[in-house]
Design a protein around this motif. Structure first.
Motif, PDB file in Angstrom:
ATOM      1  N   ASN A 178      -9.907 -24.250  32.506  1.00 12.13           N
ATOM      2  CA  ASN A 178     -10.241 -23.899  33.735  1.00 12.13           C
ATOM      3  C   ASN A 178      -9.268 -24.861  34.731  1.00 12.13           C
ATOM      4  O   ASN A 178      -8.749 -24.750  35.869  1.00 12.13           O
ATOM      5  CB  ASN A 178     -11.746 -24.291  34.013  1.00 12.13           C
ATOM      6  N   ASP A 179      -9.424 -26.334  34.421  1.00 13.14           N
ATOM      7  CA  ASP A 179      -8.688 -27.251  35.300  1.00 13.14           C
ATOM      8  C   ASP A 179      -7.171 -26.923  35.117  1.00 13.14           C
ATOM      9  O   ASP A 179      -6.234 -27.155  36.143  1.00 13.14           O
ATOM     10  CB  ASP A 179      -8.831 -28.669  34.730  1.00 13.14           C
ATOM     11  N   TYR A 180      -6.531 -26.481  33.985  1.00  8.13           N
ATOM     12  CA  TYR A 180      -5.214 -26.155  33.741  1.00  8.13           C
ATOM     13  C   TYR A 180      -4.666 -25.094  34.552  1.00  8.13           C
ATOM     14  O   TYR A 180      -3.712 -25.225  35.293  1.00  8.13           O
ATOM     15  CB  TYR A 180      -4.870 -26.035  32.325  1.00  8.13           C
ATOM     16  N   VAL A 181      -5.442 -23.881  34.588  1.00  8.58           N
ATOM     17  CA  VAL A 181      -5.204 -22.767  35.381  1.00  8.58           C
ATOM     18  C   VAL A 181      -5.360 -23.127  36.894  1.00  8.58           C
ATOM     19  O   VAL A 181      -4.559 -22.608  37.382  1.00  8.58           O
ATOM     20  CB  VAL A 181      -6.036 -21.472  34.980  1.00  8.58           C
ATOM     21  N   ALA A 182      -6.274 -23.875  37.152  1.00  8.79           N
ATOM     22  CA  ALA A 182      -6.529 -24.269  38.788  1.00  8.79           C
ATOM     23  C   ALA A 182      -5.454 -24.966  39.311  1.00  8.79           C
ATOM     24  O   ALA A 182      -5.116 -24.749  40.419  1.00  8.79           O
ATOM     25  CB  ALA A 182      -8.098 -25.145  38.914  1.00  8.79           C
ATOM     26  N   THR A 183      -4.880 -25.946  38.396  1.00 13.44           N
ATOM     27  CA  THR A 183      -3.716 -26.679  38.822  1.00 13.44           C
ATOM     28  C   THR A 183      -2.505 -26.070  38.749  1.00 13.44           C
ATOM     29  O   THR A 183      -1.489 -26.261  39.591  1.00 13.44           O
ATOM     30  CB  THR A 183      -3.755 -28.092  37.915  1.00 13.44           C
ATOM     31  N   GLY A 219     -18.192 -34.175  49.435  1.00 14.99           N
ATOM     32  CA  GLY A 219     -18.331 -32.773  48.887  1.00 14.99           C
ATOM     33  C   GLY A 219     -18.740 -32.411  47.455  1.00 14.99           C
ATOM     34  O   GLY A 219     -18.786 -31.361  47.116  1.00 14.99           O
ATOM     35  N   VAL A 220     -18.349 -33.338  46.655  1.00 11.82           N
ATOM     36  CA  VAL A 220     -18.414 -33.292  45.073  1.00 11.82           C
ATOM     37  C   VAL A 220     -19.820 -32.702  44.730  1.00 11.82           C
ATOM     38  O   VAL A 220     -20.208 -31.825  44.158  1.00 11.82           O
ATOM     39  CB  VAL A 220     -17.940 -34.522  44.302  1.00 11.82           C
ATOM     40  N   LYS A 221     -21.017 -33.319  45.452  1.00  2.18           N
ATOM     41  CA  LYS A 221     -22.273 -33.139  44.996  1.00  2.18           C
ATOM     42  C   LYS A 221     -22.750 -31.773  45.408  1.00  2.18           C
ATOM     43  O   LYS A 221     -23.501 -30.974  44.934  1.00  2.18           O
ATOM     44  CB  LYS A 221     -23.346 -34.294  45.573  1.00  2.18           C
ATOM     45  N   LEU A 222     -22.359 -31.360  46.541  1.00  2.68           N
ATOM     46  CA  LEU A 222     -22.393 -29.895  47.132  1.00  2.68           C
ATOM     47  C   LEU A 222     -21.942 -29.037  46.219  1.00  2.68           C
ATOM     48  O   LEU A 222     -22.293 -27.724  46.021  1.00  2.68           O
ATOM     49  CB  LEU A 222     -21.861 -29.942  48.641  1.00  2.68           C
ATOM     50  N   GLU A 259     -10.595 -23.609  43.439  1.00  3.72           N
ATOM     51  CA  GLU A 259     -10.256 -24.383  44.459  1.00  3.72           C
ATOM     52  C   GLU A 259     -10.675 -25.914  44.297  1.00  3.72           C
ATOM     53  O   GLU A 259     -10.614 -26.728  45.306  1.00  3.72           O
ATOM     54  CB  GLU A 259     -11.558 -24.011  45.405  1.00  3.72           C
ATOM     55  N   THR A 260     -11.044 -26.281  43.337  1.00  2.00           N
ATOM     56  CA  THR A 260     -11.330 -27.833  42.915  1.00  2.00           C
ATOM     57  C   THR A 260     -10.139 -28.734  43.156  1.00  2.00           C
ATOM     58  O   THR A 260     -10.312 -29.758  43.713  1.00  2.00           O
ATOM     59  CB  THR A 260     -11.771 -27.962  41.294  1.00  2.00           C
ATOM     60  N   PRO A 261      -8.983 -28.282  42.646  1.00  2.00           N
ATOM     61  CA  PRO A 261      -7.895 -29.238  43.021  1.00  2.00           C
ATOM     62  C   PRO A 261      -7.500 -29.307  44.563  1.00  2.00           C
ATOM     63  O   PRO A 261      -6.999 -30.275  45.088  1.00  2.00           O
ATOM     64  CB  PRO A 261      -6.634 -28.793  42.220  1.00  2.00           C
ATOM     65  N   SER A 298      -9.017 -33.805  39.548  1.00  2.00           N
ATOM     66  CA  SER A 298      -9.455 -32.330  39.336  1.00  2.00           C
ATOM     67  C   SER A 298     -10.010 -32.261  37.856  1.00  2.00           C
ATOM     68  O   SER A 298     -11.087 -31.681  37.437  1.00  2.00           O
ATOM     69  CB  SER A 298      -8.381 -31.218  39.385  1.00  2.00           C
ATOM     70  N   GLN A 299      -9.476 -32.873  36.995  1.00  2.00           N
ATOM     71  CA  GLN A 299     -10.040 -33.048  35.441  1.00  2.00           C
ATOM     72  C   GLN A 299     -11.409 -33.453  35.477  1.00  2.00           C
ATOM     73  O   GLN A 299     -12.141 -32.639  34.832  1.00  2.00           O
ATOM     74  CB  GLN A 299      -9.030 -33.605  34.524  1.00  2.00           C
ATOM     75  N   THR A 300     -11.689 -34.553  35.976  1.00  2.00           N
ATOM     76  CA  THR A 300     -13.087 -35.167  35.826  1.00  2.00           C
ATOM     77  C   THR A 300     -13.954 -34.383  36.681  1.00  2.00           C
ATOM     78  O   THR A 300     -15.124 -34.136  36.059  1.00  2.00           O
ATOM     79  CB  THR A 300     -12.687 -36.652  36.442  1.00  2.00           C
ATOM     80  N   ILE A 301     -13.738 -34.081  37.916  1.00  2.00           N
ATOM     81  CA  ILE A 301     -14.563 -33.284  38.688  1.00  2.00           C
ATOM     82  C   ILE A 301     -14.930 -31.980  37.948  1.00  2.00           C
ATOM     83  O   ILE A 301     -15.935 -31.327  38.181  1.00  2.00           O
ATOM     84  CB  ILE A 301     -13.915 -33.069  40.103  1.00  2.00           C
ATOM     85  N   MET A 302     -13.656 -31.295  37.483  1.00  2.00           N
ATOM     86  CA  MET A 302     -13.952 -30.213  36.799  1.00  2.00           C
ATOM     87  C   MET A 302     -15.154 -30.159  35.752  1.00  2.00           C
ATOM     88  O   MET A 302     -15.708 -29.312  35.302  1.00  2.00           O
ATOM     89  CB  MET A 302     -12.785 -29.562  36.215  1.00  2.00           C
TER      90      MET A 302
END
Length: 408
Positions: free
Chosen positions: A114-119, A215-218, A327-329, A337-341
């Motif tokens: 997911n992170d790889y494609v998002a990035t 915004g991370v917690k939301l 939208e993560t990155p 992004s990897q950690t938050i993902m």
């Protein structure tokens, strides 16, 4: 090269979906074989989910150290071995042991890809990626049903799915050099962005832990409630139709299949819509459409409207998950992004694991008629979390523009 790697990623996501629906399909035959009580399937499900949550939480550090290619290779190998273990398992204890690597492997693959494609890819590929998960989740029970109908052998079903996973392991092994090349390009891009955008909030928050980023917690709340809705509708929708709407079990199961079809087809369509519409807009309208679907279920309408409601919910949910992932990155920067993902996937699986049983407990104390009301509450909670996050992101965007104009 990028196109070839994308094909591999799609195949990996089909393989990720294949085991997800196997246990439910095979358990009616597995249960008498092991002489186990009905609720044992719940123990196995919780064990798999627990492993998935743990691997999602630690995946950020693992991915940064070893890279997405290696982590995907090892994780798919773990799932292949675990499924092979299910084939040979002589007792429930062995099934529980095999469930641990099955969950650990699935969580790492899910987060990493997911992170790889998002990035590295456009938003449409994220929607299609999760559409391919739906393909795998659909093929799993079809494959299992084929073996059960022919020779009543659930073990051979697990053996075939394990063989498919091992075939993917071999493909991943030979494509490791490609992952490394793309990863090096990604690292260079991140370094250049960090150097050029010194005025950005992301750069100012270098010493802040990812979980404390604004915004991370939301975002985590949005993922929790989204997966709670998706899993709860899938688990209890049929019971609602049978006990409240008076439908037969067969008809109810068929109508719920339309709900999943709505999600899968909706994600296929979303991939094309992303050419014209932003992720944030798709997320908002998806939530509104899902809310409309749940309201249809609440209203005292003829039974046929329930089918319309479930299809509407499925179509509404379709773009939300992949668009939030993509939208993560953008929201929190490629550096984190990897950690938050990983955090997001952990909360997603937490919602999947605990929200359906919560509704089941509430229904046992009252009536399954509370099902649509609970879904409305979950969708509203997701919508409010998402909209509050959008407000924070808008402020961040304004800050960026002002900062950039001041440097000119």
């Amino acid at each position: 090269m990028a196109t070839f790697l994308l094909i591999i990623i799609y195949l990996a996501f089909i393989s990720l979906g294949l085991p997800d629906s196997l246990l439910g399909s095979a358990w009616p035959v597995m249960q008498p074989d092991f002489g186990a009580p009905l609720e044992t399937a719940g123990i196995l499900f919780m064990t798999i989910a627990g492993g998935t949550i743990i691997s999602s939480l630690i995946s950020g550090r693992v991915l940064k150290r070893y890279g997405t290619g290696k982590v995907t290779f090892v994780s798919v190998l773990m799932t292949a071995v675990a499924l092979l273990g299910f084939h040979f398992a002589p007792s429930i204890v062995w099934l529980i042991i095999c469930a641990v690597p099955l969950g650990l492997g699935a969580g790492a693959v899910d987060t990493g890809l997911n992170d790889y494609v998002a990035t590295n890819y456009k938003a449409r590929h994220m929607s299609w990626l999760h559409c391919f998960w739906g393909v795998g989740a659909t093929l799993g029970p079809i494959t299992m049903a084929q073996f059960i109908s022919e020779d009543n052998s659930w073990r051979n079903g697990y053996l075939v799915i394990s063989g498919i996973q091992f075939a993917l392991v071999i493909i991943l092994l030979f494509t490791l050099p490609i992952w490394k090349k793309v990863s090096r390009k990604r690292d260079i891009t991140i370094q250049e962005e960090t150097k050029d955008l010194k005025g950005e909030i992301e750069e100012e928050d270098n010493n802040i832990k990812p979980i404390k980023t604004k915004g991370v917690k939301l975002a985590l709340s949005s993922f929790f409630f989204y997966c709670g809705v998706e899993a709860t509708v899938g688990l209890w929708g049929s019971s609602f139709l049978v006990n409240v709407k008076g439908l037969s079990v067969v008809t109810a199961a068929g109508w719920i299949s339309f709900y999943y079809a709505g999600i899968t087809i909706g994600r296929l369509i979303t991939g094309f819509i992303t050419y014209k519409i932003t992720n944030r807009t798709l997320i908002r309208w998806g939530q509104i459409i899902a809310l409309i679907g749940t309201i249809i279920l609440v209203l005292p309408l003829p039974s046929v409207f329930s089918l319309i409601g479930f299809i509407t919910i499925g179509l509404g949910l379709a773009p939300i998950f992949p668009c939030m992932l993509h939208e993560t990155p953008t929201r929190f920067g490629k550096k984190n992004s990897q950690t938050i993902m990983g955090y997001q996937m952990a909360l997603a699986y937490t919602g999947t694991t605990f929200m359906p049983p919560l509704l089941g407990f509430m229904a046992s104390q009252s009536t399954i008629g509370i099902f649509p009301i609970a879904i409305v509450i979950f969708v509203v909670a997701m919508f409010l979390s998402s909209e509050k996050l959008n407000i924070i992101m808008k402020k961040k965007d304004v800050y960026k523009r002002n900062d950039m104009s001041s440097t000119l």
